[in-house]
Design an enzyme around this catalytic site. Structure first.
Site, PDB file in Angstrom:
ATOM      1  CB  SER A 406      -0.999   0.004   1.156  1.00  0.00           C
ATOM      2  OG  SER A 406      -0.474  -0.619   2.267  1.00  0.00           O
ATOM      3  CG  HIS A 427      -2.999  -0.445  -2.887  1.00  0.00           C
ATOM      4  ND1 HIS A 427      -3.226   0.865  -2.539  1.00  0.00           N
ATOM      5  CD2 HIS A 427      -3.115  -1.162  -1.745  1.00  0.00           C
ATOM      6  CE1 HIS A 427      -3.474   0.928  -1.241  1.00  0.00           C
ATOM      7  NE2 HIS A 427      -3.416  -0.287  -0.742  1.00  0.00           N
ATOM      8  CD  GLU A 439      -4.061   3.713  -5.105  1.00  0.00           C
ATOM      9  OE1 GLU A 439      -3.886   4.915  -5.230  1.00  0.00           O
ATOM     10  OE2 GLU A 439      -3.621   3.068  -4.127  1.00  0.00           O
ATOM     11  CG  ASN A 477      -3.134   4.177   1.573  1.00  0.00           C
ATOM     12  OD1 ASN A 477      -4.325   4.411   1.801  1.00  0.00           O
ATOM     13  ND2 ASN A 477      -2.625   2.968   1.639  1.00  0.00           N
TER      14      ASN A 477
END
Ligand code: CAA
Length: 698
Positions: A406, A427, A439, A477
């Site tokens: 991540s 991800h 992702e 993130n």
């Protein structure tokens, strides 16, 4: 006569066939063609008119691309009135998806027949509007108020069988729409069936509309369109005449058309479709994908495996030993039990998925023939490198080696293999069989057909796939880390985590940031903070430690029953943990901070400014290609309210100059955290918007 509607005479029946691919949207040419077709049929002495769509569907709705532009006659409501008023017998034959304006044209026809696979619905509320061509007035007259309220406020599509039961259609028949439509129209003519205008039917009896309005408004978490649509249905029951009801529908429709929510929802509709269409992938064949492997069967790995099994892929799950493999298998079976319970798979499918499509393994050799491996092991660079070195040895040439990291550097992971062109980041978001976002993290040397395969996998798993470049945290993130930090700063300065959660849920987020931390586990944020401190934080960065103290006390959120909130048995009843404010107050005192009052409005403004500023950096640096890629990431992975379109659409709507001015004002107090994004400054200087960038890129 317009090309969009083909006119043909079959005996006494004039046939109007729509030909406006891909979905026969009711754009200007279609509306003109329908009107001219009805007029010609009447002038030529036809006795009936059949309306149907060629290609994959009847009309799938108004042409959404025309929204926001000056309307051009004939308007859809007038066209529907014209169709309904025709002295000829008008029949619609439905196939594919008769949605929105499409169903409204069908409802203004005098009779409706459909193929068994047809679906109908009034999904306008999902676009921030309401059915504006008589749907709110005609549907309650044929299906009753209760069913109309359900369909209009939920926007759900229903199949032919349910539509027949509700009286929305009159007949269901196998066959081609043209053939079944012609046969039905002839049958009606032969039997002397009367012209039957829904608008001339009596108004249905009223219900307690105020109560329905309140309930729908609450359920929509701030979304206006479903609640306003209730008022339009109310007018069907209470207005003096059908025409007065239509007038009320129009007023309410225009009210919604002028809202920011309409802009946000329509942006979401088109962006959702544009996000995985990348110009560089045009004509690139993805690699074959039948068997995949997942390494690590924790919550994430088991979720990925579940999603892949449900998409029809064969999955080998690799764990460290037999016990861990058994536990992982249990998790996957638990997930699939959920799908079985919800009727998504049958008992036979459950057996086939768990006994045939899924293979458990403890030896890397078992991965030698798979097409793609997704590693979902512990988030640590050294551990990941060990895994990739082993994969490099055992996997067949051309196999794709993916990491579900991540935030770690996918270039560094790729570099430890002899085939960096086959390495990519995929991800997923937990729980991976539920969350829609994927992702696709493209490293410097990732081959283009590997990128195409990432998107192909996303499509097969029914995910919203977003291309991301490599940086700490990728798109989602990285932005999360920034707005979460802004929230922490506000807590130090005087806001409480509970006030921030309340303000952000009122903004439309499903959960506030602190409740989300409790759900994800406070140990995750703790590990990130420890890593950042170990890497050396900039001395100008504000750090806070009260959350560490919560963790040191063994409080990791929902899984331990206590975090920012204290949880009851069912996890639903949560109340603020009083220890949290004590820890915060102690830290403020230690840092010499005198807490000040924050209004909810200021909290939203600051939180969103941090989100938009970081998002602009992510776009400016090319980590996200387009603003819409950020918007879809936040919408599908982070609970951002769809009706605000995404952070950058929201920013466009509130105005970039004001936002930049806010950021500069915040920078007077903390010029390290609040460094304006160069892209934001550039757009403001040029008087442009993020959406302008989306348009240039499409
Ligand atoms: N207007 C304009 N374009 C539309 C459209 C519409 N109503 N519906 C779909 N499209 C476009 C899509 O943008 C897409 O274009 P690209 O290929 O350029 O990306 C293309 O048609 C195909 O659409 P999908 O990729 O979504 O295809 P699908 O087969 O997965 O789904 C569908 C088809 C179920 C019709 C889906 O597109 C859909 O739900 N469309 C919207 C339906 C809708 O909301 N209708 C109501 C419109 S509002 C209205 O009618 C107002 C009123 O009352 C007056």
């Amino acid at each position: 006569m317009s090309d969009a509607i083909n006119y043909e005479r079959v005996g006494d029946i004039a046939v109007l066939a729509a030909n406006n691919p891909p979905v026969n949207a009711l754009g200007l040419a279609v509306r003109q063609g329908l009107q001219a077709g009805i007029e010609r049929a009447e002038a030529e002495g036809a006795k009936a008119v059949l309306i149907y769509g060629t290609g994959r569907t009847y009309f799938a709705g108004a042409d959404i691309r025309e929204f926001g532009k000056p309307p051009r006659a004939p308007w859809l409501p007038d066209l529907c009135a014209r169709i309904e008023a025709s002295p000829l017998l008008v029949v619609s034959a439905l196939h594919g998806t008769a949605l929105g304006g499409g169903l409204e044209v069908a409802l203004s026809s005098h009779y409706r027949i459909a193929v068994p696979s047809a679906k109908v619905g009034l999904p306008e509320v999902h676009l921030g509007i309401l059915p504006g061509a008589g749907g709110t007035q005609r549907l309650p007259r044929v299906a009753g108020v209760e069913a109309a309220l359900d369909l209009i406020t939920s926007g759900r599509h229903i199949g032919s069988a349910e539509a027949l039961k509700l009286g929305v259609i009159d007949k269901v028949e196998e066959g081609e729409p043209r053939e079944i439509g012609l046969a039905y129209a002839q049958e009606l003519l032969d039997s002397g069936a009367p012209r039957r205008a829904v608008g001339e039917m009596p108004a249905p009896a009223a219900v307690d509309f105020d109560a329905v309005y309140d309930k729908v408004l609450k359920k929509g978490r701030g979304q206006l369109s479903p609640a306003v649509a209730v008022r339009a249905v109310q007018a069907a029951c209470e207005a003096e005449s059908f025409e007065a009801g239509m007038k009320r529908e129009r007023e309410l429709f225009m009210e919604l058309m002028n809202t920011d929510q309409r802009q946000g929802l329509i942006h979401a509709f088109f962006s959702e479709r544009a996000v995985s269409k990348l110009p560089e992938l045009k004509g690139i064949e993805p690699r074959p994908l039948e068997a995949i492997a997942v390494i690590g069967g924790g919550t994430m790995g088991a979720g990925i495996a579940t999603a892949a099994l449900l998409a029809g892929l064969n999955v080998t799950l690799l764990e460290m030993n037999d016990d861990a493999a058994a536990a992982a298998k249990g998790r996957i079976e638990g997930n699939l039990q959920g799908a079985l319970k919800r009727g998504k798979i049958s008992a036979e499918q459950f057996d086939a998925l768990t006994n045939q499509a899924l293979t458990m393994a403890t030896d890397y050799e078992a991965l030698s023939e798979v097409d793609l491996v997704i590693e979902a092991v512990f988030e640590d660079m050294e551990v990941k490198k060990q895994v990739f070195k082993k994969l490099d040895i055992v996997c067949k040439p051309g196999a794709i080696l993916a990491s579900n990291t991540s935030y770690l550097d996918v270039n560094e992971i790729a570099a430890c293999t002899s085939r960096p062109e086959d390495v990519i980041g995929l991800h997923f978001f937990s729980p991976a069989h539920v969350m829609k976002l994927l992702e696709v993290v493209v490293a410097d040397r990732t081959a283009i057909d590997v990128v195409a395969t990432g998107f192909d996998l996303g499509k097969r798993l029914r995910k919203i796939s977003v291309r991301a470049g490599v940086c700490d945290g990728f798109i989602g993130n990285r932005i999360l880390a920034t707005y979460r930090t802004a929230a922490d700063h506000m807590v130090l300065d005087g806001a409480s985590p509970f006030q921030i959660d309340k303000a952000m849920t009122a903004f439309g987020f499903a959960m506030g940031p602190f409740a989300v931390s409790d759900l994800a586990g406070l140990d995750i944020g703790w590990a990130v903070r420890k890593r950042k401190r170990a890497e050396g934080m900039d001395p100008r960065a504000r750090d806070s430690s009260y959350a560490d103290k919560l963790c040191e006390g063994g409080n990791f959120g929902q899984k331990t029953g206590k975090g920012y909130y204290v949880y009851g048995e069912d996890k639903r009843s949560a109340s603020p943990n009083p220890e949290v404010m004590e820890l915060i107050e102690a830290e403020r005192a230690e840092k010499g901070i005198t807490p000040r009052e924050f209004s909810d409005e200021e909290i939203v403004r600051k939180y969103m400014a941090a989100m938009v500023n970081e998002a602009a950096k992510v776009v400016g640096e090319g980590i996200a290609r387009r603003p819409l890629d950020v918007d879809m990431t936040l919408l599908f992975g982070y609970g951002f309210p769809r009706y605000n379109g995404g952070p950058l659409k929201w920013a466009d709507i509130v105005g970039l100059p004001d936002l930049l001015a806010d950021i500069k004002r915040y920078a007077e107090e903390d010029d390290y955290f609040w460094q304006p994004a160069p892209l934001l400054e550039q757009l403001v200087a040029e008087g442009r918007t993020f959406d302008d960038l989306n348009k240039e890129a499409s």
